[in-house]
Motif scaffolding. Structure first.
Motif, PDB file in Angstrom:
ATOM      1  N   GLN A 332       2.321  26.453 -30.154  1.00  9.63           N
ATOM      2  CA  GLN A 332       2.350  25.274 -29.282  1.00  9.63           C
ATOM      3  C   GLN A 332       1.755  24.037 -29.965  1.00  9.63           C
ATOM      4  O   GLN A 332       0.949  23.303 -29.382  1.00  9.63           O
ATOM      5  N   ILE A 333       2.181  23.796 -31.193  1.00  9.80           N
ATOM      6  CA  ILE A 333       1.592  22.708 -31.970  1.00  9.80           C
ATOM      7  C   ILE A 333       1.905  21.335 -31.379  1.00  9.80           C
ATOM      8  O   ILE A 333       1.079  20.418 -31.458  1.00  9.80           O
ATOM      9  N   GLU A 334       3.071  21.187 -30.758  1.00  8.75           N
ATOM     10  CA  GLU A 334       3.430  19.865 -30.224  1.00  8.75           C
ATOM     11  C   GLU A 334       2.561  19.459 -29.035  1.00  8.75           C
ATOM     12  O   GLU A 334       2.002  18.351 -29.024  1.00  8.75           O
ATOM     13  N   PRO A 335       2.395  20.315 -28.012  1.00  7.37           N
ATOM     14  CA  PRO A 335       1.456  19.919 -26.941  1.00  7.37           C
ATOM     15  C   PRO A 335       0.012  19.799 -27.433  1.00  7.37           C
ATOM     16  O   PRO A 335      -0.767  19.011 -26.889  1.00  7.37           O
ATOM     17  N   ARG A 336      -0.350  20.533 -28.478  1.00  7.56           N
ATOM     18  CA  ARG A 336      -1.701  20.386 -29.045  1.00  7.56           C
ATOM     19  C   ARG A 336      -1.858  18.991 -29.666  1.00  7.56           C
ATOM     20  O   ARG A 336      -2.923  18.370 -29.560  1.00  7.56           O
ATOM     21  N   LEU A 337      -0.807  18.521 -30.311  1.00 11.00           N
ATOM     22  CA  LEU A 337      -0.857  17.175 -30.879  1.00 11.00           C
ATOM     23  C   LEU A 337      -0.942  16.116 -29.778  1.00 11.00           C
ATOM     24  O   LEU A 337      -1.662  15.120 -29.919  1.00 11.00           O
ATOM     25  N   ILE A 338      -0.218  16.336 -28.688  1.00 13.71           N
ATOM     26  CA  ILE A 338      -0.301  15.408 -27.560  1.00 13.71           C
ATOM     27  C   ILE A 338      -1.722  15.398 -27.001  1.00 13.71           C
ATOM     28  O   ILE A 338      -2.273  14.354 -26.641  1.00 13.71           O
ATOM     29  N   LYS A 355      -6.058  29.033 -23.009  1.00 16.79           N
ATOM     30  CA  LYS A 355      -4.993  29.255 -22.023  1.00 16.79           C
ATOM     31  C   LYS A 355      -3.625  28.909 -22.622  1.00 16.79           C
ATOM     32  O   LYS A 355      -3.528  28.229 -23.632  1.00 16.79           O
ATOM     33  N   ASP A 356      -2.575  29.383 -21.940  1.00 24.87           N
ATOM     34  CA  ASP A 356      -1.205  29.104 -22.373  1.00 24.87           C
ATOM     35  C   ASP A 356      -0.715  27.822 -21.699  1.00 24.87           C
ATOM     36  O   ASP A 356      -0.713  27.721 -20.464  1.00 24.87           O
ATOM     37  N   PHE A 357      -0.298  26.854 -22.507  1.00 24.40           N
ATOM     38  CA  PHE A 357       0.114  25.553 -21.991  1.00 24.40           C
ATOM     39  C   PHE A 357       1.253  25.680 -20.987  1.00 24.40           C
ATOM     40  O   PHE A 357       1.212  25.102 -19.897  1.00 24.40           O
ATOM     41  N   HIS A 358       2.292  26.438 -21.321  1.00 26.47           N
ATOM     42  CA  HIS A 358       3.469  26.525 -20.456  1.00 26.47           C
ATOM     43  C   HIS A 358       3.148  27.205 -19.124  1.00 26.47           C
ATOM     44  O   HIS A 358       3.657  26.786 -18.070  1.00 26.47           O
ATOM     45  N   THR A 359       2.297  28.212 -19.180  1.00 26.08           N
ATOM     46  CA  THR A 359       1.895  28.881 -17.930  1.00 26.08           C
ATOM     47  C   THR A 359       1.108  27.930 -17.042  1.00 26.08           C
ATOM     48  O   THR A 359       1.329  27.859 -15.821  1.00 26.08           O
ATOM     49  N   GLU A 360       0.196  27.169 -17.638  1.00 25.77           N
ATOM     50  CA  GLU A 360      -0.612  26.218 -16.865  1.00 25.77           C
ATOM     51  C   GLU A 360       0.255  25.135 -16.221  1.00 25.77           C
ATOM     52  O   GLU A 360       0.048  24.760 -15.063  1.00 25.77           O
ATOM     53  N   VAL A 361       1.230  24.638 -16.959  1.00 17.66           N
ATOM     54  CA  VAL A 361       2.141  23.622 -16.413  1.00 17.66           C
ATOM     55  C   VAL A 361       2.932  24.205 -15.250  1.00 17.66           C
ATOM     56  O   VAL A 361       3.106  23.570 -14.202  1.00 17.66           O
ATOM     57  N   VAL A 371       3.085  33.262 -11.339  1.00 13.28           N
ATOM     58  CA  VAL A 371       4.422  32.666 -11.401  1.00 13.28           C
ATOM     59  C   VAL A 371       5.421  33.679 -11.942  1.00 13.28           C
ATOM     60  O   VAL A 371       5.078  34.567 -12.736  1.00 13.28           O
ATOM     61  N   THR A 372       6.652  33.534 -11.506  1.00 15.05           N
ATOM     62  CA  THR A 372       7.704  34.457 -11.949  1.00 15.05           C
ATOM     63  C   THR A 372       8.245  34.030 -13.308  1.00 15.05           C
ATOM     64  O   THR A 372       7.977  32.927 -13.803  1.00 15.05           O
ATOM     65  N   ILE A 378      11.372  27.354 -16.030  1.00 14.00           N
ATOM     66  CA  ILE A 378      11.489  25.958 -15.590  1.00 14.00           C
ATOM     67  C   ILE A 378      10.317  25.147 -16.133  1.00 14.00           C
ATOM     68  O   ILE A 378      10.489  24.047 -16.671  1.00 14.00           O
ATOM     69  N   GLY A 379       9.104  25.699 -15.998  1.00  8.46           N
ATOM     70  CA  GLY A 379       7.916  24.998 -16.481  1.00  8.46           C
ATOM     71  C   GLY A 379       7.971  24.737 -17.971  1.00  8.46           C
ATOM     72  O   GLY A 379       7.626  23.644 -18.444  1.00  8.46           O
ATOM     73  N   LYS A 380       8.404  25.742 -18.737  1.00  5.12           N
ATOM     74  CA  LYS A 380       8.485  25.599 -20.191  1.00  5.12           C
ATOM     75  C   LYS A 380       9.559  24.599 -20.588  1.00  5.12           C
ATOM     76  O   LYS A 380       9.400  23.829 -21.534  1.00  5.12           O
ATOM     77  N   THR A 381      10.666  24.605 -19.842  1.00  2.00           N
ATOM     78  CA  THR A 381      11.793  23.729 -20.173  1.00  2.00           C
ATOM     79  C   THR A 381      11.464  22.262 -19.918  1.00  2.00           C
ATOM     80  O   THR A 381      11.789  21.392 -20.731  1.00  2.00           O
ATOM     81  N   VAL A 382      10.820  21.970 -18.800  1.00  2.00           N
ATOM     82  CA  VAL A 382      10.605  20.565 -18.431  1.00  2.00           C
ATOM     83  C   VAL A 382       9.218  20.053 -18.805  1.00  2.00           C
ATOM     84  O   VAL A 382       9.011  18.847 -18.899  1.00  2.00           O
ATOM     85  N   GLY A 383       8.254  20.958 -19.024  1.00  3.35           N
ATOM     86  CA  GLY A 383       6.868  20.526 -19.259  1.00  3.35           C
ATOM     87  C   GLY A 383       6.718  19.625 -20.457  1.00  3.35           C
ATOM     88  O   GLY A 383       6.278  18.470 -20.344  1.00  3.35           O
TER      89      GLY A 383
END
Length: 537
Positions: A332-338, A355-361, A371-372, A378-383
């Protein structure tokens, strides 16, 4: 800058350094005029090429280096690649030597002018030596002209990271990737059988023809579903996203997409891997505008790793007998850079607590802890896309393209939830966009400058992607300097090969990946494992 230099250009019988031969070598040593050598390279020139006291200048110089080394000349750095130097300031422009010289006002001869065309086309070795000599001198002088224009402009990053990376890239291409022919033949059989089965469902229809597929679907009454508006004009589309959006309710669309996937896997990968032990692809430091390394012949980045069959292609790439792969992937280097750039407190807390960024989003979006799988998708795709600044229409199209049944109103709600959950990100990105539009360029984490066209819209994308590229390139260089055999780099992944007795080096590779660059209060994490194939879980 270096007091002594040699500008070089090789003209060859083929673009493949393993099978082609050097026809002539063009050189310019220090203040001397250009010369062209057609026969054996003189010993004094070999000494210069093999001396670390001379700067080697060339356009796409890795091409020349590979041919020279294959001819027995052990050319060494330092290097100055005029293509890389020009790319630093003009990432959106053509990078061919002739294109650059033409823009500089040179009246140039192109390769086709030398070999002719149609009935008059010749092999390069058949061209008159005087004609070829003039052409080769033009390339030498052209490279020297670009060098003079940019030698005092290049950044420290280009000089100390990009240029030294040239040898690593050449080593990756020369060593190649070992292939499992048994697995390749097995996959070819599976893919062909699946293609035949799918084609039997569509008698009289050529599924490779977009026009026939379009007419077939219209005849089945799906013209309204295929309708899309492009530049205010209604068009009937059979593109991947359109068919994917229909695949849950229209099974034949799923069949058409599968046919395309199998056909592409065969043409792009199986046929290029078949009947060879080593896959020698090409890697390009200037292949993407953000600075990420790209690959071709085949394009390893485009192997669809999220599909079952794409993963099978990766399983065809195996370690050599007596060796193992160490596979490293930046997590998850890109959200870490953000997180690093924006200093958003919630994002910092996510990464510092492991924690996992996509799960938290996803939990933010659906306001629940459990979450299912579909919700996480959906969270991973749009987050991340939302954090990059994607609008409602873009997010909606992407989700529908993946077959998610959702309304634009719900997409808007999701987008607003994400923005409100990470408020500092919008503040940072707005300021970044304003600043870049004012000054006209982006500074990446490594100090590279990406010059953008006026009012360019993907500013945050280039800031993050460019910085991720910097991190990966520094990791690759550190691995190389520490003696590791790096075989491939794709996006945020690296493939390293070690002896079976050296599996313990996995921890050192992990440390190199996590500590080559510091994001201060945002930790960099690498997932590293030992494997027998690139596709091992």
């Amino acid at each position: 800058m270096w007091d002594q230099f040699i500008v070089l250009d090789v003209e060859t019988s083929s673009l493949d350094f393993l099978t082609g031969k050097i026809i002539c070598l063009g050189i310019k040593v220090n203040g001397e005029g250009p010369k062209v050598i057609f026969k054996q390279i003189p010993k004094d020139i070999i000494n210069i090429l093999e001396s670390p006291e001379y700067l080697k200048i060339g356009h796409n110089i890795s091409f020349d280096i590979k041919f020279l080394r294959n001819s027995g000349v052990n050319i060494v750095g330092p290097y100055f690649d005029t293509k890389i130097a020009y790319f630093q300031y003009h990432p959106f422009e053509p990078l061919g030597l002739k294109d650059i010289l033409s823009k500089m006002g040179w009246k140039i001869k192109r390769f086709q002018d030398v070999i002719g065309k149609g009935k008059n086309k010749k092999k390069l070795e058949e061209v008159d030596q005087e004609v070829l000599s003039r052409y080769c001198k033009q390339d030498v002088l052209g490279s020297y002209e670009i060098y003079n224009r940019y030698k005092n402009k290049i950044s420290s990053w280009t000089e100390f990271i990009e240029f030294p990376l040239i040898d690593l890239i050449i080593n990756m291409e020369s060593r190649g990737l070992f292939l499992d022919q048994k697995q390749i033949r097995k996959l070819e059989k599976i893919f062909i059988e699946r293609i035949v089965d799918l084609e039997l469902k569509f008698p009289g229809i050529n599924l490779r023809s977009p026009l026939q597929v379009r007419n077939f679907l219209i005849s089945r009454g799906y013209s309204k579903d295929l309708s899309r508006y492009v530049a205010n004009t209604e068009v009937i589309s059979t593109g991947r996203l359109v068919l994917k959006s229909l695949s849950n309710t229209v099974p034949i669309c799923k069949d058409i997409l599968q046919h395309r996937e199998f056909s592409k896997l065969i043409s792009t990968y199986i046929l290029k891997m078949k009947d060879k032990n080593i896959l020698t692809g090409s890697f390009n430091q200037c292949g993407t505008r953000s600075g990420r390394i790209s690959s071709s012949s085949p394009n390893l980045q485009n192997i669809p790793i999220r599909t079952e069959y794409g993963k099978m292609i990766r399983k065809c790439i195996i370690s050599r007998p007596g060796y193992k792969f160490i596979l490293g992937d930046l997590s998850q280097i890109e959200p870490r850079l953000i997180s690093f750039f924006s200093q958003d407190s919630k994002l910092l807390e996510i990464f510092n607590s492991g924690k996992d960024f996509h799960t938290e989003v996803t939990q933010e979006i659906f306001n629940k802890r459990e979450v299912t799988k579909d919700e996480r998708f959906i969270g991973k795709t749009v987050g991340l896309a939302t954090l990059y600044g994607a609008g409602v229409d873009t997010l909606f199209d992407v989700l529908v393209g993946y077959g998610v049944e959702i309304s634009k109103i719900r997409v808007r709600e999701i987008r607003e939830t994400i923005i409100q959950a990470f408020p500092r990100i919008s503040y940072w990105s707005s300021n970044e966009i304003y600043k870049v539009n004012k000054i006209g360029y982006i500074d990446t984490l490594g100090g590279r400058r990406i010059v953008l066209p006026k009012k360019y819209i993907n500013i945050i994308n280039y800031k993050i992607q460019g910085s991720a590229a910097d991190i990966m390139k520094l990791i690759l260089l550190n691995l190389y300097f520490l003696g590791y055999s790096v075989l491939a780099s794709v996006h945020d992944e690296v493939v390293v090969e070690v002896k079976e007795s050296e599996e313990y080096k996995k921890e050192e590779v992990k440390n190199i990946m996590e500590r080559s660059f510091s994001l201060k209060d945002t930790p960099i994490v690498a997932d590293v494992k030992v494997a027998n194939s690139w596709g091992d879980k």
